[in-house]
Design a protein around this motif. Structure first.
Motif, short mmCIF file in Angstrom:
data_model
loop_
_atom_site.label_atom_id
_atom_site.label_comp_id
_atom_site.label_asym_id
_atom_site.label_seq_id
_atom_site.Cartn_x
_atom_site.Cartn_y
_atom_site.Cartn_z
N ASP A 151 0.85 -1.19 0.00
CA ASP A 151 0.00 0.00 0.00
C ASP A 151 0.89 1.23 0.00
N LEU A 152 0.72 2.07 -1.02
CA LEU A 152 1.43 3.34 -1.09
C LEU A 152 0.40 4.45 -1.26
N HIS A 153 0.41 5.40 -0.34
CA HIS A 153 -0.52 6.53 -0.40
C HIS A 153 0.25 7.82 -0.15
N GLY A 154 -0.08 8.85 -0.92
CA GLY A 154 0.57 10.14 -0.73
C GLY A 154 1.93 10.19 -1.39
N ASN A 155 2.92 10.72 -0.67
CA ASN A 155 4.26 10.93 -1.23
C ASN A 155 5.04 9.63 -1.21
#
Length: 241
Positions: A151-155
């Motif tokens: 899970d990668l969210h944002g920067n």
């Protein structure tokens, strides 16, 4: 076979006994709101290699819209599946949920690779705001064999720069081989991999590689020889172009 929308399968001529399929997204990429579903079954003693025409691209999405890609693979007893898509390139402001479910019967064989590139290094591009959820689940006879998720969210660029996460890597790949002779490939495989990659046996017949690289070029430079080794030099031509 039934196909619709912009997801197409083409069958190039080969000189091998196994079938080879190239997955083509005629839309040129994935953006928010797109939904792709792929279901493939490999029958008893059948052999299938599936790859993509080129790298897939996850483009910038509109606010509140998320693309999805769901793939379900079933491999029957005595069947062999080589799931070898080329890289997924994440663009800044992309939003994508991706899921790969692979169901193996007890005597099935599998070679799987999932490469991901975090932004276009040549631009240069940083992933200041993305949404990426990735799930991989491999079962054998209904029991979990390999479960992975990201899970990668944002920067994402800042997150991947952390030493304990990816130490600034711009690309990665996960490789799984399920075969009774998988351990035989391990010594030569480790000699092919760089210091930023590792290979080990998850259990007696499950080999796993986790590979980090500075960019897509560095990833391919070591990943292609490794896949050639694991596929017994049957890597599809599109991987060498």
């Amino acid at each position: 076979m039934r196909q619709s929308g912009s997801l197409k399968l083409v069958f190039p001529q080969t000189h091998r006994d196994d079938a080879e399929v190239i997955l083509v997204n005629t839309a040129g990429g994935i953006t928010g709101g797109d939904q792709y579903t792929l279901d493939i079954e490999v029958g008893n003693r059948a052999r299938l290699t599936l790859t993509t025409q080129a790298a897939e691209r996850a483009y910038r999405a509109q606010t509140g819209e998320t693309g999805s890609v769901t793939t379900r693979l079933t491999v029957r007893n005595g069947g062999t599946m080589q799931w070898l898509p080329q890289e997924l390139i994440l663009y800044d402001r992309s939003a994508l949920h991706r899921r790969l479910d692979i169901s193996l019967e007890p005597q099935a064989r599998l070679l799987m690779v999932e490469p991901v590139v975090f932004g276009r290094a040549a631009m240069p591009e940083t992933l200041d705001d993305i949404t990426f959820r990735d799930r991989i689940r491999i079962t054998r006879n209904g029991a979990p064999l390999y479960i992975d998720g990201m899970d990668l969210h944002g920067n994402a660029t800042a997150h991947l720069a952390r030493r304990a996460i990816a130490n600034g890597a711009g690309a990665m790949a996960s490789v799984v081989m399920v075969a009774p002779d998988a351990e035989n490939y391990l010594p030569a495989l480790r000699a092919l991999l760089p210091a930023t990659a590792g290979a080990s046996m998850l259990c007696a017949d499950v080999l796993v590689i986790r590979h980090l690289a500075a960019d897509s070029y560095a990833l391919r430079r070591s990943l292609v020889p490794a896949l050639e080794h694991l596929s017994n030099n049957t890597l599809p031509t599109s991987w060498r172009l």
